[in-house]
Design an enzyme around this catalytic site. Structure first.
Site, PDB file in Angstrom:
ATOM      1  N   GLU A  93       1.328 109.893  85.018  1.00 51.63           N
ATOM      2  CA  GLU A  93       1.733 111.190  85.555  1.00 51.63           C
ATOM      3  C   GLU A  93       1.095 111.469  86.910  1.00 51.63           C
ATOM      4  OE1 GLU A  93       4.034 113.343  84.691  1.00 51.63           O
ATOM      5  OE2 GLU A  93       4.605 112.409  82.804  1.00 51.63           O
ATOM      6  N   GLU A  97       3.743 111.831  90.016  1.00 51.25           N
ATOM      7  CA  GLU A  97       3.910 113.164  90.600  1.00 51.25           C
ATOM      8  C   GLU A  97       3.222 113.330  91.946  1.00 51.25           C
ATOM      9  OE1 GLU A  97       2.749 116.047  87.676  1.00 51.25           O
ATOM     10  OE2 GLU A  97       4.462 115.577  86.388  1.00 51.25           O
ATOM     11  N   GLU A 139      13.872 111.738  88.077  1.00 53.37           N
ATOM     12  CA  GLU A 139      15.114 112.348  88.531  1.00 53.37           C
ATOM     13  C   GLU A 139      15.140 113.814  88.089  1.00 53.37           C
ATOM     14  OE1 GLU A 139      19.908 111.823  87.981  1.00 53.37           O
ATOM     15  OE2 GLU A 139      18.617 110.067  87.752  1.00 53.37           O
TER      16      GLU A 139
END
Length: 187
Positions: A93, A97, A139
């Site tokens: 993550e 991100e 996405e």
């Protein structure tokens, strides 16, 4: 004398199954023998990352949260995929991100953010010795990476500029860890 407060599951009913969450309605026996209904969300679990740069800046994200109808400034986080270890989720993550990878990881603890209506657990990790790379957002994921001096992030958490519970718990534990009041577990 300790009173037994346990509720015993009598019946489980899955009332909704989405792509991310499930909702269950259970019938339970209460400690006094009566029955009650418990409705709650089944959540796969999540991680949250307190990524700290060498110059003591905290990596944050600004993103729109549809259920609340507004943008939030928050620490990086994400759900645990099936059969994925919490630490692996934290590493994934953070990179996806923000583009950051960390050479040093510390587990800070796990919280239960919504105990009245969900079984979600969030595990918190401190990521240090960061290297910046190219992020890989999922996405349909839109967010802005923001870095703030750590003391400014602490100040914003007290003034409402950072106000989601995951980030508040993370900042609380980070401060306790940095001040020596919380023992983390090096990974």
């Amino acid at each position: 004398m300790t009173v037994d407060l346990q509720e015993k599951t009598l019946e489980q009913t899955l009332v909704y199954e989405g792509g991310f969450l499930k909702v269950r309605r259970d019938t339970v026996a209460l400690p006094d023998g009566k029955e009650a209904i418990r409705e709650f969300i089944l959540h796969p679990g999540a991680v949250a990352v307190l990524a700290l740069t060498e110059d003591r800046h905290l990596v944050l994200e600004r993103q729109y949260r549809y259920p609340a109808g507004r943008e939030f400034l928050e620490i990086p986080a994400g759900k645990i995929d099936p059969d994925e270890a919490r630490e692996a989720t934290a590493r994934r993550e953070l990179f996806e991100e923000t583009g950051y990878r960390a050479s040093r990881w510390t587990y800070l603890g796990t919280s239960w953010p919504c105990i009245g209506y969900a079984n979600e657990q969030i595990s918190y990790f401190l990521a240090e010795e960061l290297q910046k790379g190219e992020r890989r957002l999922d996405e349909g994921e839109f967010l802005e990476v923001v870095t703030l001096p750590l003391e400014e992030a602490f100040r914003l958490s007290l003034e409402g500029g950072i106000c989601d519970s995951k980030s508040l718990v993370g900042l609380y534990w980070l401060r306790a860890y940095l001040e020596g009041g919380l023992k983390g577990a090096a990974l």
